[in-house]
Design an enzyme around this catalytic site. Structure first.
Site, PDB file in Angstrom:
ATOM      1  N   HIS A 174       0.859  -1.198   0.000  1.00 27.97           N
ATOM      2  CA  HIS A 174       0.000   0.000   0.000  1.00 27.97           C
ATOM      3  C   HIS A 174       0.890   1.241   0.000  1.00 27.97           C
ATOM      4  CE1 HIS A 174      -3.331   2.632   0.628  1.00 27.97           C
ATOM      5  NE2 HIS A 174      -2.798   3.100   1.732  1.00 27.97           N
ATOM      6  N   ASP A 176       0.981   5.180  -0.129  1.00 30.75           N
ATOM      7  CA  ASP A 176       0.248   6.455  -0.008  1.00 30.75           C
ATOM      8  C   ASP A 176       0.941   7.530  -0.830  1.00 30.75           C
ATOM      9  OD1 ASP A 176      -1.856   5.944   1.995  1.00 30.75           O
ATOM     10  OD2 ASP A 176      -0.175   5.515   3.341  1.00 30.75           O
ATOM     11  N   ASP A 288      -7.645   1.257   2.489  1.00 33.80           N
ATOM     12  CA  ASP A 288      -7.282   2.290   3.472  1.00 33.80           C
ATOM     13  C   ASP A 288      -8.214   3.486   3.615  1.00 33.80           C
ATOM     14  OD1 ASP A 288      -5.599   3.018   5.555  1.00 33.80           O
ATOM     15  OD2 ASP A 288      -4.273   4.191   4.279  1.00 33.80           O
ATOM     16  N   ASP A 425       1.831  -1.121   4.424  1.00 34.46           N
ATOM     17  CA  ASP A 425       2.284   0.134   3.824  1.00 34.46           C
ATOM     18  C   ASP A 425       3.738   0.016   3.331  1.00 34.46           C
ATOM     19  OD1 ASP A 425      -0.140   0.983   4.670  1.00 34.46           O
ATOM     20  OD2 ASP A 425       0.584   2.533   6.039  1.00 34.46           O
ATOM     21  N   HIS A 615      -6.599   9.553   0.028  1.00 34.43           N
ATOM     22  CA  HIS A 615      -7.283   9.516   1.327  1.00 34.43           C
ATOM     23  C   HIS A 615      -6.485  10.110   2.489  1.00 34.43           C
ATOM     24  CE1 HIS A 615      -5.331   5.528   0.694  1.00 34.43           C
ATOM     25  NE2 HIS A 615      -4.864   5.776   1.898  1.00 34.43           N
TER      26      HIS A 615
END
Length: 1196
Positions: A174, A176, A288, A425, A615
């Site tokens: 994941h 971000d 998420d 993450d 997000h």
């Protein structure tokens, strides 16, 4: 003569309508079947039927009377017009302002068939309705043992004898696009290494699998890799080892994002994938976002995805769905009666998407199978039992321990196919981690699948062909039993029991899992699998543990939430204007002189807006430095979009297109406003007047014509505003205020009433006027409430200063009367024209504190210390009242908030609601949140309504059993309360948190300043507050045909007026002055692009130029994206001031754009990846209510 003819025609129309209506009423009474059944005898039931008929007749007469009076008003308006010099506003003998009558009486014609949709039909109810689920659950948070928020899971050893468990372990990382680090820093530190290692390590073993979702990172990496590496990636995708899931630019926040931006980032990602890798995503992956909107499944379904996965759902809902095996369902839209919007959804059952919470219910055991945490590494297991490398000596025991978790997890689902994500993450950023995870798991899989002593036969399945194909890569198992350590549901170390080991385990992608599940139940992907429930509703608000509700981020960093929407409106406007200018230039053979390079600016703005939908971006939950990075990107794109709009407007308003010359160093038009830095409020352009006229070009980004008050700043009070033909237009002069009592010297606002063409450009001119024909100057009253404050005046503005407190007072226009408290300057009540009843609508500011215990509010969480307390500033407010011909307003200056309530004195939409703005500055607050609450006499009980992504309305219920913070919801565009008589809607221009904590109340959180982290990984409080302007519209409507039964349904719709109010608030007209110092300006002509009036319920969401082979240039095609809005007819619709009709969803695209031909029209999936029909010359289309449709069009 002309007028007399018009009056005669209108009079005849009145007579015809009256006669025809009476004929229909008589016809209805005569053809009442009940009357013919009893042969003249009138039993009691028949009498009541007759009474009902009489009541209906009375109602019809009343409606008929309304229609006639409306037509009479129109006739009077027509007769009031005299030919020759236009009439300007003037004072009536009673002191009120009188506007010139409208030259075009407004009308609204809604077809009765178009009203049926909001009433609903007889479709089957969903098995799971989230409002009902909330009412059912106790939310008691009982300790569930090793699965703390769940329950003990048991199983029988022989459950898999007949059908083996098929396990898909899905490796993922994941990433971000900004959170603790900026997007670029994450890319250079981690993401590029993850992707580089992926190419290397996936090629080592064809059984390996990986999924990726964030195309923003992938595109950046792609630009920096060799052709050889690109070819390797295409091979990995082609053979099903690498799957692109969702395929959006980011994994968007689903609470605060607007549906325009959600769709735009999805198109950006999908178009990139198609162009560079030739792949179309099939499955959605959203691990998420902090709660889930039902808008997303609709968008994914219309993009042709067949399955989706979600994770962050309230732990009590997860537990309930797990206990009832409802974690997989068909997610259906609330308005959908047939199931055309259904998409299969998998909900992950446990606390998180990390490895300890994905293999099964016991994180202590699952953590032992996260091989990044092997001893000697940088991270370990908090449960103090480390992973062990898998060897031949321990594989039987380790495999058994893991299989026990898999089986327990599978008991929560209805099929014998199990999904086990493996990642977290920014995982897999080093080759060593790839080896640790893949080699150890492969050892376990080989043991489970092919060890002869297990009597397990590995069955080689077809390798999935990745995102373009069905058919998972699977190994079958045949026969065999084995002794298993532990009891049926128990712990290792218990006596050995005979247990079935029937299972298949392998690495897989998300679509491998969905395909295997579909295959198991014998259906084609995308169809509804038998035996699975249908769910409707959404998954807000989210709590991950205890009473920790993630409702703070609905408001966190409102400055950037507001900037996001400003950029969105500019992007839509720039896209449409660029596409139109380009089409006209090509048609005229002038595209060689038009700046095609503006396409690169559009492309960059799409990507920056897309990035901000992430997000942790629009949510306001990133580090301060990351928020600044986002802000700089947004600001840069905003400036670039203004350039694109200016260049397109310049070309389109030129009378002689041959005179067009693009000069980047000296643009023909100036911007409407500028922002000195990323955290500044906008500074509007001041137009300098001299002896020659100054021209303005006003852009209306809406697809409906609008009559608007357009504000312009000038340097002289001696100003007149004229149309392009030289006719004077109604205008009002007011001061620019620097503070509560100081006028800005030599700057004035002139507000002009102008009719703006749909999606068009109106040319206006400003002239200095030293005679009496300048803009009208209404007087201003300033109430100081006993405060000794110096007042700086402007001679041209009549000002009356009163040191005392004002009496309560009212402002009114032809639609509304709004009354205010003299003491606070805040709204107290509203009365609609023609009604006796005064509605209490009082506003007040409140303050929430945070808890004193260890858990406090932060960027994510809202943990208040109880109910809000009244806001008590140290000084009373300064109140300023202006009453003018075009608008009247009340400004109240408090220490931390300045609020302005404005009432437009104009016909139509702008005059039907109150314009409310709040300039908030709480930089000296400590752990406080500022709220604005409206209290009314509407009997709304415990029900209120909030929008999801500006796309749809979700009914809410105040839950007494839940803490205060659980009852807040996202409000990206509007919220309303209602009873059977009235509806009060709060429209917003920025996403904020909203609730109704008591009957008749509606409250919104304006800003929050919090000094500490809330332990969700950010490591910071919210201390970087800015001066922020929150903008609203308050609309009070009368309901005419409401019923309690109707209101109890889990679906609701705004009125047409409400829809138009919302788009007008969010897409303001842009005022672009022709730059000074231009040689005598060439002839400018207003530009009206539309050849027909767009139906009232249609919204042109975008006209998006598509990319050519060269990334930086546009092709000859564009994506026309249309949305047909669902609306409620039960709200009174008269004097709305917009001229349109509804058309049962029909629209003729061929005649839509004046002066342009639609070469071809091809309906496609939402993101243009799939053609839904062949391109054709037929340009008539049909849309069902609520549907969004994309067409690939050739404009020229």
């Amino acid at each position: 003569m002309k007028l007399k003819k018009q009056v005669t025609v209108c009079g005849a129309a009145i007579f015809c309508v009256a006669v025809f209506s009476l004929y229909l009423m008589l016809d209805r009474v005569q053809h009442d079947p009940a009357r013919h059944q009893s042969g003249g005898n009138f039993p009691r039931s028949q009498i009541s039927v007759l009474q009902n008929r009489i009541e209906q007749l009375e109602q019809l007469l009343e409606e008929n009377h309304e229609i006639i009076s409306h037509i009479k008003d129109s006739v009077l308006e027509l007769t009031a017009h005299t030919e020759g010099q236009p009439v300007l506003p003037h004072h009536a003998p009673n002191g009120s302002w009188v506007l010139p009558p409208e030259s075009r009486p407004s009308f609204l014609s809604v077809s009765p068939q178009d009203c049926h949709f909001a009433l609903g039909g007889k479709g089957q109810s969903p098995d799971l309705q989230m409002l009902a689920v909330y009412s059912l659950l106790p939310f008691d948070n009982q300790d569930g043992g090793v699965w703390k928020q769940g329950f003990d899971i048991t199983y029988e050893p022989n459950e898999w004898d007949t059908e083996p468990l098929q396990v898909f372990v899905v490796p993922h990382s994941h990433n971000d696009p900004g959170w603790i680090k900026t997007f670029d820093k994450y890319y250079y530190d981690q993401t590029q290494h993850i992707l580089n290692s992926m190419v290397l390590k996936m090629q080592e073993d064809p059984r390996r699998r990986f999924i990726w979702s964030e195309i923003s990172f992938f595109a950046k990496w792609w630009d920096n890799i060799s052709a050889q590496k690109r070819a390797a990636v295409r091979r990995l995708v082609g053979n099903g080892q690498l799957e692109m899931v969702t395929g959006g630019w980011v994994m968007p926040d689903e609470a605060n994002s607007h549906y325009f931006a959600m769709i735009d980032q999805l198109i950006e990602g999908h178009q990139w994938l198609e162009k560079n890798i030739g792949v179309t995503p099939r499955s959605g992956w959203a691990v998420d976002p902090f709660g889930y909107s039902s808008t997303m499944p609709y968008l994914l379904k219309r993009s042709n995805l067949t399955g989706m996965l979600i994770q962050r759902v309230h732990y009590a809902i997860k537990k309930h769905f797990a206990a009832t095996q409802n974690l997989e369902f068909m997610w259906r839209q609330t308005w959908d009666l047939e199931g055309s919007t259904d998409i299969f959804c998998h909900m992950m059952p446990f606390y998180s998407y990390d490895v300890p919470h994905t293999c099964g219910p016991d994180p202590k055991i699952c953590c032992q199978f996260d091989f990044k945490r092997l001893p000697g590494g940088r991270i370990n297991c908090p449960w103090k039992v480390p992973p062990r490398a898998i060897t031949d000596a321990n594989v039987a025991e380790r495999a058994q321990l893991l299989l026990d978790q898999y089986r327990k997890k599978s008991k929560l689902y209805r099929s014998k196919v199990l999904l086990v994500p493996l990642g977290d993450d920014f995982r897999y950023d080093k080759p060593q981690e790839w080896d640790a995870q893949f080699l150890n798991y492969q050892h376990i899989f080989d043991f489970l699948n092919s060890r002869p002593s297990l009597h397990v036969q590995a069955r080689a399945g077809g390798v999935g062909r990745g995102a373009g194909a069905a058919g998972p890569h699977a190994w079958g198992l045949r026969g065999g039993h084995m002794q298993r350590v532990g009891s049926a549901g128990g712990r290792s170390g218990s006596p050995l029991l005979r247990a079935a080991w029937l299972s298949q385990a392998q690495f897989g992608t998300l679509s491998d899992y969905f395909d295997a599940l579909y295959k198991k139940v014998g259906i084609v992907p995308g169809m509804r699998p038998p035996g699975f429930p249908v769910l409707s509703g959404d998954f807000f608000s989210y709590a991950d543990r205890e009473d920790h509700y993630w409702t703070g981020y609905f408001t966190s960093r409102p400055f950037y939430k507001s900037l996001d929407r400003v950029l969105e409106a500019h992007l839509r406007g720039a896209e449409i204007l660029y596409s139109l200018a380009l089409a006209h230039a090509r048609r005229a053979g002038a595209d060689g002189r038009y700046p095609l390079s503006d396409y690169a600016l559009l492309s960059n703005a799409r990507r920056n807006l897309g990035l901000f939908q992430h997000h942790d971006a629009i949510a306001g939950t990133a580090k301060e430095a990351v928020a600044v990075d986002y802000g700089v990107r947004l600001l840069q794109s905003l400036a670039n979009l203004k350039r694109v709009i200016i260049n397109a407007a310049h070309y389109l308003v030129l009378g002689d297109k041959d005179t067009y010359r693009h000069d980047p160093a000296a643009p023909f038009l100036g911007p409407d406003e500028t922002r000195p830095s990323q955290d500044s409020l906008p500074e509007r352009t001041v137009v300098r007047l001299d002896s020659s006229p100054r021209f303005l070009v006003v852009f209306n980004p809406l697809e409906q014509e609008r009559l608007s008050v357009v504000p312009v700043l000038v340097d002289s009070p001696h100003v007149r505003v004229l149309s392009e033909e030289g006719q004077p237009l109604p205008s009002q002069l007011s001061a620019q205020w620097a503070t509560a009592t100081n006028m800005v010297p030599d700057v004035y606002q002139v507000s002009v009433l102008a009719r703006l063409p749909a999606l068009g450009l109106r040319v206006l001119q400003l002239r200095r006027s030293l005679d009496g024909r300048a803009a009208l100057r209404p007087p201003v009253r300033l109430y100081l409430h006993g405060r000794d404050l110096p007042v700086r005046r402007q001679e041209a503005i009549p000002l009356h200063v009163s040191p005392a407190v004002a009496e309560d007072f009212c402002l009114e226009n032809q639609h509304l009367r709004a009354c205010f408290s003299g003491h606070s300057g805040l709204l107290q009540s509203i009365r609609r024209a023609g009604e006796e009843r005064e509605h209490r609508v009082s506003s007040e500011f409140l303050v929430y504190g945070t808890r004193t215990s260890k858990d406090k509010s932060g960027a994510y969480l809202f943990l208040p210390d109880g109910e809000a307390k009244p806001y008590t500033p140290k000084d009373p407010p300064v109140v300023r009242v202006t009453e003018g011909p075009l608008f009247s307003e009340v400004a109240s200056y408090y220490q931390h908030v300045q609020t302005v309530v404005r009432l437009y004195n104009v016909p139509g939409v702008e005059g039907l609601s109150l314009d409310v703005s709040c300039l908030v500055d709480i930089r000296d607050h400590v752990n406080k949140e500022l709220a604005l609450r409206f209290s009314t006499d509407i009997e709304s009980d415990d029900t209120f309504f909030t929008d999801l992504n500006g796309f749809q309305i979700q009914p809410r219920r105040y839950q007494q059993k839940l803490p205060l913070q659980a009852n807040f919801y996202p409000m990206p565009a509007m919220a309303y309360i209602q009873d059977t008589q009235s509806r009060l809607t709060l429209h917003t221009a920025q996403a904020l948190g909203v609730s109704s904590l008591g009957s008749g109340q509606l409250e919104v959180i304006l800003d929050r300043r919090l000094m500490q982290d809330d332990n969700r990984g950010l490591g910071q409080g919210l201390k970087d507050n800015k001066r922020t302007c929150n903008r609203f519209r308050l609309l009070l409507e009368r309901r005419t045909t409401a019923s309690k039964v109707q209101d109890g349904r889990p679906v609701s719709f705004p009125s047409l007026l409400s829809h138009v109010t919302s788009v007008q608030l969010n897409a303001e007209a842009l005022v672009l002055p022709v730059a000074p110092g231009q040689p005598a300006p060439p002839a400018l002509r207003s530009f009206a692009p539309l050849g027909t009036t767009v139906p009232c319920d249609f919204h042109i969401l975008n006209l998006r130029a598509l990319q050519a082979e060269d990334d930086s240039l546009p092709s000859a095609e564009a994506a026309l994206i249309l949305h047909r809005k669902g609306f409620d007819c039960s709200l009174e619709a008269k004097n709305l001031g917009f001229n349109c009709t509804t058309s049962q969803g029909k629209l003729a695209l061929g005649s839509l754009f004046q002066g342009l031909e639609l070469g071809s029209v091809q309906p496609t999936s939402l993101t243009l990846m799939y053609p839904l029909a062949a391109a054709s010359n037929s340009t008539n289309i049909h849309l069902e209510p609520m549907e969004i449709a994309t067409f690939r069009v050739h404009l020229g």
